[in-house]
Scaffold this motif. Structure first.
Motif, PDB file in Angstrom:
ATOM      1  N   ILE A 138       0.847  -1.201   0.000  1.00  0.00           N
ATOM      2  CA  ILE A 138       0.000   0.000   0.000  1.00  0.00           C
ATOM      3  C   ILE A 138       0.885   1.254   0.000  1.00  0.00           C
ATOM      4  O   ILE A 138       0.638   2.211  -0.751  1.00  0.00           O
ATOM      5  N   GLN A 139       1.927   1.228   0.815  1.00  0.00           N
ATOM      6  CA  GLN A 139       2.834   2.385   0.861  1.00  0.00           C
ATOM      7  C   GLN A 139       3.539   2.573  -0.481  1.00  0.00           C
ATOM      8  O   GLN A 139       3.720   3.696  -0.945  1.00  0.00           O
ATOM      9  N   THR A 140       3.928   1.475  -1.082  1.00  0.00           N
ATOM     10  CA  THR A 140       4.607   1.549  -2.386  1.00  0.00           C
ATOM     11  C   THR A 140       3.665   2.102  -3.456  1.00  0.00           C
ATOM     12  O   THR A 140       4.072   2.901  -4.304  1.00  0.00           O
TER      13      THR A 140
ATOM     14  N   LEU B 129       1.222   4.202  -3.090  1.00  0.00           N
ATOM     15  CA  LEU B 129       1.084   5.657  -2.942  1.00  0.00           C
ATOM     16  C   LEU B 129       2.338   6.372  -3.463  1.00  0.00           C
ATOM     17  O   LEU B 129       2.241   7.375  -4.181  1.00  0.00           O
ATOM     18  N   ALA B 130       3.499   5.830  -3.121  1.00  0.00           N
ATOM     19  CA  ALA B 130       4.754   6.454  -3.582  1.00  0.00           C
ATOM     20  C   ALA B 130       4.851   6.412  -5.111  1.00  0.00           C
ATOM     21  O   ALA B 130       5.241   7.404  -5.753  1.00  0.00           O
TER      22      ALA B 130
END
Lengths: 282, 249
Positions: B10-12, B14-15
């Motif tokens: 999920i973090q990836t 967004l990035a």
């Protein structure tokens, strides 16, 4: 903590003016180590001049404590070297991530409010504190959308602080921004934080970009509702240093001094008794 | 790693969205607000590059400039945690991706490098200066120069001409760039090939001025006695401008 009162962000645009001030000076200055690390020449000279005059706080940008990957120990090594020279009273960072998939993004992305993220970030904070041999204060950041959240923001922050043993930098403007953007009660939010761990407070301005969205720009004066929230909040916190942040659209120094004076008046009013006790005990 | 793969992903996501701007669905997010993150991150990089490379930005068309910026932001993994150093990676990216060829502007790499050098020399950490004396014999004593300097060889005179005026001026140009010890300001001095080699031998081989001019004269097939006065006048100018600090002790 030996620093008290209201400080000002040390930015290149106003560096010379801050150094030259002979009255109504900030009680301390704060800067991002990343904006001054591995530098020499003119700017390093200015930073050293400022450090001769003012106590120092450092507020980091690139540690990326919430990154889903390994800590950058090369960066931590450089940071430690920098701190050895400038000896900041407090080192704070954002509870967010700015590096992912081995690429820096240079802004603050929201960490999913989840238990595994708490465990991960708390472990990283402990490692950073051990490596730097100093406590870290983490700042509640403004965010514009939650991402895959499994709990509320206050619970997330509180658990990170408790699990990692770090301190808290309370950014009152960010609380206001988030309360507005996500429709919660700012005072309830603050009451749910571990206020005994607050070691530092940030105050800043923001910009409303649409009827339901405020962006945390640090480019405007602080608005009255944020001053009011600040006054309410510090009534629940022991005296700590307060920083006025202004990163863009920087006005004349007199305007910044007036904003600092307004903050100082609130601080003096709310913390008069606390200051008296501190003075008696010292 | 205490972080679950799902959270990591999920973090990836967004990035990646911030870098490319390609629409993405992220669970539990407000789709109508995700664009703020793309805008904020992009603006930081775009602003830092515009500040670092004002001449290149002005020289290239808007389309060319933003083709480079957008591609860099989307595809390059920015490595430095220090924003002020990040534009160097942009220079390397543009060079590696041969934008000078793609745009038919062969001077782009040199222009970017030249602008970066000004930042680097102005901002880089102070280097150790050997102990030196201010009085000495300019011809026969070994010279101490300011350590924060670069002798640059260029194919295009990007420091003298702009844009398409450069295209028919391919040649050999030399510029000495250095940081003044007292003020930290950056100075640029145009050099002939003869003087560039003279400076190089002074700095790299630590020859005194007379020996340096002698060696350079031999290399260029010039009579030493004719070039010595010229070299001496040049060295006096370098001293007046702050490149030559003094003499070895």
């Amino acid at each position: 903590m030996s620093i008290s009162g209201v400080g000002l962000g040390f930015r290149r645009d106003i560096a010379k003016q801050i150094i030259a001030l002979d009255s109504n000076r900030p009680k301390f200055i704060e800067f991002a180590p990343e904006n001054w690390m591995q530098m020499g020449g003119y700017w390093k000279k200015k930073l050293r001049e400022a450090a001769e005059i003012y106590p120092i706080m450092c507020h980091g940008l690139s540690l990326s404590i919430g990154s889903p990957e390994e800590l950058d120990f090369e960066f931590l090594k450089e940071l430690k070297k920098f701190f050895d020279e400038f000896k900041p009273e407090v080192y704070s960072e954002h509870l967010s991530y700015s590096k992912c998939d081995n690429a820096h993004l240079y802004d603050l992305l929201p960490i999913p409010f989840r238990q595994d993220a708490i465990d991960h970030v708390s472990e990283r904070i402990r490692v950073v504190q051990d490596y730097l041999e100093r406590p870290l204060a983490i700042e509640n950041v403004s965010y514009y959308t939650p991402v895959a959240a499994e709990m509320d923001e206050a619970s997330f922050i509180t658990q990170v602080v408790e699990q990692s043993g770090c301190n808290l930098l309370l950014d009152v403007n960010n609380v206001y921004v988030n309360a507005f953007n996500h429709g919660y009660n700012a005072k309830e939010f603050i009451e749910n934080l571990p206020l005994d761990k607050v070691k530092y407070i940030h105050m800043a301005g923001h910009e409303q970009v649409s009827p339901d969205t405020i962006i945390d720009t640090h480019g405007q004066p602080i608005i009255d509702p944020v001053f009011e929230l600040f006054e309410w909040a510090i009534g629940r916190i022991k005296p700590v240093p307060i920083l006025l942040e202004r990163d863009f659209n920087i006005p004349q120094m007199a305007e910044l001094q007036a904003e600092m004076a307004k903050l100082q008046n609130i601080v003096d009013k709310v913390w008069a008794n606390e200051y008296a006790i501190e003075k008696r005990n010292s | 790693m205490l972080l679950k793969k799902e959270t990591h992903n999920i973090q990836t996501k967004l990035a990646d969205y911030c870098k490319t701007g390609i629409d993405v669905t992220i669970e539990g997010s407000r789709q109508d607000r995700l664009h703020h993150y793309r805008r904020l991150t992009y603006n930081i990089v775009k602003g830092a590059l515009a500040t670092a490379y004002p001449i290149a930005k002005k020289t290239l068309s808007e389309n060319e400039w933003f083709t480079m910026v957008d591609s860099y932001f989307a595809n390059h993994k920015m490595q430095t945690p220090l924003v002020w150093k990040m534009p160097f990676e942009f220079y390397e990216y543009c060079k590696d991706n041969k934008y000078s060829e793609k745009f038919g502007k062969p001077y782009i790499d040199e222009l970017l490098y030249f602008e970066w050098l000004e930042i680097e020399l102005h901002t880089m950490e102070d280097m150790a200066i050997p102990v030196y004396k201010e009085e000495g014999d300019l011809l026969n004593d070994r010279i101490v120069v300011t350590p924060e300097h670069e002798l640059v060889g260029l194919e295009y005179p990007i420091h003298k001409f702009k844009g398409n005026d450069l295209l028919d001026k391919k040649g050999n140009y030399f510029v000495l760039i250095f940081r003044k010890k007292d003020t930290g300001a950056i100075r640029f001095i145009n050099l002939s090939a003869f003087l560039a080699l003279t400076v190089q031998t002074i700095v790299e081989e630590r020859l005194n001025l007379a020996d340096s001019i002698k060696k350079t004269s031999e290399a260029f097939g010039i009579d030493f006695n004719k070039s010595i006065q010229h070299g001496l006048a040049f060295a006096n100018d370098l001293m007046a401008q702050g490149f030559i600090l003094g003499y070895e002790i």
